[in-house]
Write a protein that holds these residues in place. Structure first.
Motif, short mmCIF file in Angstrom:
data_model
loop_
_atom_site.label_atom_id
_atom_site.label_comp_id
_atom_site.label_asym_id
_atom_site.label_seq_id
_atom_site.Cartn_x
_atom_site.Cartn_y
_atom_site.Cartn_z
N ASP A 80 11.83 100.09 17.47
CA ASP A 80 11.25 98.88 18.02
C ASP A 80 11.12 99.05 19.54
O ASP A 80 11.60 100.03 20.12
N ASP A 81 10.48 98.09 20.18
CA ASP A 81 10.25 98.20 21.62
C ASP A 81 11.53 98.32 22.42
O ASP A 81 11.56 98.93 23.49
N ASP A 82 12.62 97.73 21.90
CA ASP A 82 13.89 97.78 22.63
C ASP A 82 14.72 99.02 22.28
O ASP A 82 15.83 99.19 22.79
#
Length: 279
Positions: free
Chosen positions: A178-180
């Protein structure tokens, strides 16, 4: 896309494809599909003319106190995703089609299955090896694709395929995140917002430890710091270990290493791993 639930129908369908000279790629899954699975499908489409995706929540790889009953099941949504992606066959058998009455065979892979998740989840990799061997015999693919997020599982399957002469090209696909930075997983759906934000400590702790080790820092101290970081973030840690990337045994300086971790946050067990240049 054909959706097939009976083995006799699967074999007839695949025989027709092979009669056309088509090769076949298999992507085994337990459903609740996300972008990580679809990355496997995309690689499968590059690897072979035809793509088969299996969805089967395998009871043999869940322990007595694990989450078999609440494991997410999203058959309709999964089927739409796979159809939109151009998958040729969705193999979605019921349990009795995979494990009929009287089923009494177990596939066990020693060595790479011991330690790590093999120690934390006794019997888990026997269940994985048994169902994957069945899927290979049912589909008889030319190539099969697995995510590197389940790195020990990938090692177990590679060892089994080599030992039992399956003649299948096993390809690992890098972990999708995911983006994080959190590794995509069907179990991420269990996390409420607060725990989801805390969960990113897992990939971050591994990244810091890997960077420390690659710079020549003390590996034991780096692993200890990673464990402390996870505990401070609210995790219960099963393991954080540095191993040889091929054998999963003690790391050897000059050979590729892998840093693997498993930990629980609010009852949800997450795993992750990163490559490490060791020594």
């Amino acid at each position: 896309m054909q959706t097939i639930r009976l083995l006799s129908e699967l074999r007839a369908s695949l025989a027709a494809l092979r009669a056309q000279g088509d090769d076949i790629a298999l992507v085994p899954t337990m459903g609740a599909l996300h972008a990580g699975h679809m990355a496997l499908v995309a690689e499968a489409k590059l690897a072979a003319k035809r793509v088969v995706v299996s969805i089967f929540v395998n009871p043999k790889q869940f322990g007595a106190n694990e989450d078999l009953s609440r494991y997410p099941r999203k058959e309709l949504a999964d089927a739409r995703m796979l159809s939109d992606a151009g998958v040729d066959v969705l193999w979605m058998p019921p349990v009795e089609e995979v494990y009929p009455a009287g089923f009494a065979t177990n596939v066990s892979v020693s060595g790479v299955s011991e330690g790590l998740d093999g120690a934390a989840r006794p019997g888990h990799f026997d269940g994985v090896a048994t169902v994957v061997a069945k899927l290979f015999n049912q589909v008889r693919p030319d190539v099969a694709l697995f995510g590197e997020k389940d790195f020990q599982q990938l090692a177990v399957i590679r060892r089994m395929v080599a030992d039992l002469d399956f003649g299948i090209d096993i390809r690992g696909v890098p972990t999708q995140r995911d983006d994080d930075g959190l590794a995509l997983s069907s179990r991420n759906a269990y996390l409420v917002a607060e725990n989801r934000s805390s969960a990113v400590a897992l990939p971050r702790a591994l990244g810091v430890a890997a960077a420390t080790i690659e710079k020549g820092g003390d590996a034991v101290a780096a692993l200890s710091t990673a464990r402390d970081t996870l505990i401070a973030a609210g995790f219960e840690v099963d393991y954080v270990e540095l191993v040889d990337a091929e054998t999963l045994a003690e790391p050897v300086p000059g050979r590729p290493g892998r840093l693997l971790a498993a930990a629980r946050i609010a009852g949800t067990r997450l795993i992750d791993n990163v490559a490490v240049k060791y020594g």
